[in-house]
Design a protein around this motif. Structure first.
Motif, mmCIF file in Angstrom:
data_model
loop_
_atom_site.group_PDB
_atom_site.id
_atom_site.type_symbol
_atom_site.label_atom_id
_atom_site.label_comp_id
_atom_site.label_asym_id
_atom_site.label_seq_id
_atom_site.Cartn_x
_atom_site.Cartn_y
_atom_site.Cartn_z
ATOM 1 N N TYR A 144 0.817 -1.206 0.000
ATOM 2 C CA TYR A 144 0.000 0.000 0.000
ATOM 3 C C TYR A 144 0.851 1.257 0.000
ATOM 4 C CZ TYR A 144 -4.113 -2.815 0.826
ATOM 5 O OH TYR A 144 -5.118 -3.723 0.685
ATOM 6 N N GLU A 147 0.250 7.412 1.355
ATOM 7 C CA GLU A 147 -0.858 8.373 1.348
ATOM 8 C C GLU A 147 -2.210 7.659 1.299
ATOM 9 O OE1 GLU A 147 -2.231 12.609 -0.643
ATOM 10 O OE2 GLU A 147 -0.558 11.506 -1.547
ATOM 11 N N ALA A 148 -2.296 6.570 0.548
ATOM 12 C CA ALA A 148 -3.543 5.793 0.495
ATOM 13 C C ALA A 148 -3.868 5.208 1.868
ATOM 14 C CB ALA A 148 -3.432 4.685 -0.548
ATOM 15 N N VAL A 150 -2.953 6.522 4.792
ATOM 16 C CA VAL A 150 -3.381 7.669 5.608
ATOM 17 C C VAL A 150 -4.843 7.994 5.308
ATOM 18 C CG1 VAL A 150 -3.058 10.166 5.930
ATOM 19 C CG2 VAL A 150 -1.072 8.633 5.949
ATOM 20 N N ASP A 151 -5.188 8.018 4.018
ATOM 21 C CA ASP A 151 -6.576 8.297 3.623
ATOM 22 C C ASP A 151 -7.529 7.231 4.145
ATOM 23 O OD1 ASP A 151 -5.855 10.604 2.251
ATOM 24 O OD2 ASP A 151 -5.761 9.609 0.296
ATOM 25 N N SER A 152 -7.160 5.957 3.997
ATOM 26 C CA SER A 152 -8.069 4.877 4.412
ATOM 27 C C SER A 152 -8.305 4.878 5.917
ATOM 28 C CB SER A 152 -7.545 3.517 3.951
ATOM 29 O OG SER A 152 -6.450 3.101 4.737
ATOM 30 N N GLY A 154 -8.370 7.646 7.653
ATOM 31 C CA GLY A 154 -8.999 8.918 8.001
ATOM 32 C C GLY A 154 -8.091 9.839 8.804
ATOM 33 N N GLN A 156 -5.581 12.906 9.547
ATOM 34 C CA GLN A 156 -5.461 14.273 9.033
ATOM 35 C C GLN A 156 -4.138 14.438 8.297
ATOM 36 O OE1 GLN A 156 -5.954 17.312 12.004
ATOM 37 N NE2 GLN A 156 -5.405 18.949 10.595
ATOM 38 N N LYS A 157 -4.188 15.056 7.139
ATOM 39 C CA LYS A 157 -2.977 15.357 6.362
ATOM 40 C C LYS A 157 -2.572 16.791 6.699
ATOM 41 C CE LYS A 157 -4.471 12.694 2.375
ATOM 42 N NZ LYS A 157 -4.692 12.785 0.932
ATOM 43 N N TYR A 170 4.007 10.496 9.010
ATOM 44 C CA TYR A 170 2.786 9.754 8.701
ATOM 45 C C TYR A 170 2.922 8.269 9.032
ATOM 46 C CZ TYR A 170 0.799 13.882 6.503
ATOM 47 O OH TYR A 170 0.301 15.139 6.290
#
Length: 180
Positions: A144, A147-148, A150-152, A154, A156-157, A170
């Protein structure tokens, strides 16, 4: 015992071609790290750029992705200088953690190129957070993207990706979340 979550950025030949004649294909130009205690609390940060000694030009794709210039790098310490500061910052009794295994491989190649002391006198304690994350979400052997992940999750970026400290930050956030 502490966890050293680190990430590296590196330069490569401007022509982008691999060659067996090259003694160092990927030259590290940045080290970023987060130190976590046993409970996953952030206790320190490390971020330094590195003055290139092998490649005098910055690969266009690397420069674009990182948003860094050769002038910025030229004001930095050399790899042996920064590596020694990094090791001192890490301290003793640590476990290294990265997103994937390539950073550890390239770190060892750069250490060998400069004939520097190894990260450990014995077996290296190391966790591949990408692999652990994949196992936890049932992704089997899929690698993986950070960034994907981190997004999955949820998360915060709050800082841009693709700089060594940011990617270590991250990875540490994911690691801490997985340990809860």
């Amino acid at each position: 015992m502490n966890y050293i979550v680190f990430d590296l950025e590196w330069n490569q030949p401007v022509d982008g071609k691999s060659s067996k004649d090259r003694k160092l294909l990927f030259e590290i130009i940045e080290i970023g790290a987060v130190k976590l205690d046993e409970d996953g609390h952030k206790i320190a940060e490390f971020s330094e750029t590195i003055k290139p000694q092998v490649y005098s030009k910055l690969n266009y794709h690397i420069q674009k992705m990182l948003g860094i210039s050769m002038n910025e790098l030229k004001r930095s310490g050399t790899f042996p200088q920064v590596y020694k500061r990094f090791l001192k910052w890490c301290g003793d009794d640590v476990i290294f953690c990265t997103w994937g295994t390539q950073d550890l491989t390239e770190l060892q190649r750069n250490m060998n190129y400069y004939k520097l002391e190894p990260l450990s006198s014995g077996p290296l304690m190391f966790y591949n957070i990408q692999s652990i994350y994949s196992d936890l979400i049932g992704g089997e052997d899929k690698a993986y993207n950070l960034e994907a992940a981190v997004d999955s999750l949820g998360l915060q970026k709050d800082i841009p990706f693709h700089r060594a400290y940011a990617d270590a930050y991250y990875t540490a956030k994911i690691m801490t979340l997985m340990n809860k």
